[in-house]
Design a protein around this motif. Structure first.
Motif, PDB file in Angstrom:
ATOM      1  N   ARG A 109       0.871  -1.293   0.079  1.00 12.80           N
ATOM      2  CA  ARG A 109       0.033  -0.089  -0.083  1.00 12.80           C
ATOM      3  C   ARG A 109       0.843   1.225  -0.153  1.00 12.80           C
ATOM      4  NH1 ARG A 109      -3.279  -3.015   3.260  1.00 12.80           N
ATOM      5  NH2 ARG A 109      -2.197  -2.300   5.149  1.00 12.80           N
ATOM      6  N   THR A 110       1.980   1.226   0.680  1.00  8.16           N
ATOM      7  CA  THR A 110       2.669   2.196   0.962  1.00  8.16           C
ATOM      8  C   THR A 110       3.404   2.744  -0.449  1.00  8.16           C
ATOM      9  OG1 THR A 110       3.474   2.144   3.333  1.00  8.16           O
ATOM     10  CG2 THR A 110       4.876   3.381   1.891  1.00  8.16           C
ATOM     11  N   TRP A 111       3.994   1.394  -1.162  1.00 11.81           N
ATOM     12  CA  TRP A 111       4.632   1.919  -2.477  1.00 11.81           C
ATOM     13  C   TRP A 111       3.490   2.188  -3.357  1.00 11.81           C
ATOM     14  CZ3 TRP A 111       3.879   0.204  -7.342  1.00 11.81           C
ATOM     15  CH2 TRP A 111       4.612   0.289  -8.178  1.00 11.81           C
ATOM     16  N   ALA A 112       2.166   1.863  -3.482  1.00 16.46           N
ATOM     17  CA  ALA A 112       1.291   2.314  -4.466  1.00 16.46           C
ATOM     18  C   ALA A 112       1.024   3.710  -4.293  1.00 16.46           C
ATOM     19  CB  ALA A 112       0.008   1.298  -4.328  1.00 16.46           C
ATOM     20  N   GLU A 113       0.851   4.136  -2.671  1.00 17.53           N
ATOM     21  CA  GLU A 113       0.563   5.625  -2.474  1.00 17.53           C
ATOM     22  C   GLU A 113       1.710   6.326  -2.943  1.00 17.53           C
ATOM     23  OE1 GLU A 113       0.134   5.391   1.771  1.00 17.53           O
ATOM     24  OE2 GLU A 113      -1.916   4.544   1.649  1.00 17.53           O
ATOM     25  N   GLU A 114       2.947   6.076  -3.059  1.00 16.22           N
ATOM     26  CA  GLU A 114       3.997   6.703  -3.667  1.00 16.22           C
ATOM     27  C   GLU A 114       4.089   6.698  -4.910  1.00 16.22           C
ATOM     28  OE1 GLU A 114       7.354   4.936  -1.294  1.00 16.22           O
ATOM     29  OE2 GLU A 114       6.873   6.044   0.615  1.00 16.22           O
ATOM     30  N   HIS A 115       3.672   5.764  -5.735  1.00 10.38           N
ATOM     31  CA  HIS A 115       4.092   5.577  -7.114  1.00 10.38           C
ATOM     32  C   HIS A 115       2.805   5.578  -8.077  1.00 10.38           C
ATOM     33  CE1 HIS A 115       8.167   5.041  -6.105  1.00 10.38           C
ATOM     34  NE2 HIS A 115       7.813   4.272  -5.335  1.00 10.38           N
ATOM     35  N   MET A 116       1.575   5.339  -7.497  1.00  5.71           N
ATOM     36  CA  MET A 116       0.416   5.439  -8.602  1.00  5.71           C
ATOM     37  C   MET A 116       0.369   6.504  -9.406  1.00  5.71           C
ATOM     38  SD  MET A 116      -0.817   2.454  -8.838  1.00  5.71           S
ATOM     39  CE  MET A 116      -1.984   2.929  -9.834  1.00  5.71           C
ATOM     40  N   ALA A 117       0.814   7.827  -9.023  1.00  6.46           N
ATOM     41  CA  ALA A 117       0.525   8.980  -9.628  1.00  6.46           C
ATOM     42  C   ALA A 117       1.740   8.694 -11.038  1.00  6.46           C
ATOM     43  CB  ALA A 117       0.852  10.168  -8.676  1.00  6.46           C
ATOM     44  N   GLU A 118       2.799   8.359 -10.684  1.00  3.26           N
ATOM     45  CA  GLU A 118       3.710   8.088 -11.590  1.00  3.26           C
ATOM     46  C   GLU A 118       3.116   7.028 -12.822  1.00  3.26           C
ATOM     47  OE1 GLU A 118       8.378   6.845 -11.921  1.00  3.26           O
ATOM     48  OE2 GLU A 118       7.540   7.208 -10.110  1.00  3.26           O
ATOM     49  N   ILE A 119       2.537   5.873 -12.204  1.00  2.00           N
ATOM     50  CA  ILE A 119       1.976   5.012 -12.987  1.00  2.00           C
ATOM     51  C   ILE A 119       0.913   5.618 -14.010  1.00  2.00           C
ATOM     52  CG2 ILE A 119       0.790   2.741 -13.070  1.00  2.00           C
ATOM     53  CD1 ILE A 119       2.522   1.812 -10.495  1.00  2.00           C
ATOM     54  N   ASP A 120       0.094   6.116 -13.328  1.00  2.00           N
ATOM     55  CA  ASP A 120      -0.987   6.869 -14.025  1.00  2.00           C
ATOM     56  C   ASP A 120      -0.581   7.898 -15.061  1.00  2.00           C
ATOM     57  OD1 ASP A 120      -2.982   5.361 -12.644  1.00  2.00           O
ATOM     58  OD2 ASP A 120      -3.197   7.333 -11.304  1.00  2.00           O
ATOM     59  N   ARG A 121       0.488   8.722 -14.889  1.00  2.00           N
ATOM     60  CA  ARG A 121       0.961   9.460 -15.910  1.00  2.00           C
ATOM     61  C   ARG A 121       1.437   8.683 -16.984  1.00  2.00           C
ATOM     62  NH1 ARG A 121       2.606  12.338 -11.111  1.00  2.00           N
ATOM     63  NH2 ARG A 121       4.534  11.460 -11.229  1.00  2.00           N
TER      64      ARG A 121
END
Length: 133
Positions: A109-121
């Motif tokens: 969850r921590t990883w997702a919170e930190e990186h999902m915006a980057e993945i979405d971009r």
């Protein structure tokens, strides 16, 4: 059960058909399973009644907690207790194994919170490139 070992060194190999890392996402990979584990971890070591579990999981349908709890209960991650009543009162709690899974899921969850915006971009950029090309 014997797992295939890597020829390159110690440990399990992801390429072996029976490697546990290939099967785990199928068992715990749904958003509802992860949410149900987190909800029970927040209540640990106490039990959570079935109806309360559903209320603590925003957006979940009435049927989904029941469906979501079958696999983790069968896998020994969750303990289920039924009190005879009309209707029966059903309680759930995480086992020690389930609590250890929650620790691993917290890291994800921590990883997702930190990186999902980057993945979405990256996905948006790929979609733009596909539209242009």
């Amino acid at each position: 059960m014997h797992w295939h070992r890597s020829l390159e060194g110690p440990g399990l190999t992801l390429f072996a058909p029976r490697c546990p890392t290939r099967h785990l996402p199928d068992r715990i990979g749904t958003k509802w399973t992860s949410m149900a584990v987190k909800t029970r971890a927040n209540a640990a070591p106490d039990e959570v009644r079935f109806a309360e579990l559903g209320r603590r999981m925003p957006g979940v349908s009435q049927k989904m907690p029941s469906v979501t709890l079958r696999s983790p209960t069968r896998d020994g991650l969750v303990a289920r207790r039924v009190e005879p009543a009309v209707p029966p009162r059903v309680f759930y709690r995480l086992t020690g194994l389930g609590l250890s899974l929650e620790a691993a899921l917290a890291g994800l969850r921590t990883w997702a919170e930190e990186h999902m915006a980057e993945i979405d971009r990256a996905n948006e950029a790929a979609a733009r490139e596909a539209d242009e090309g």
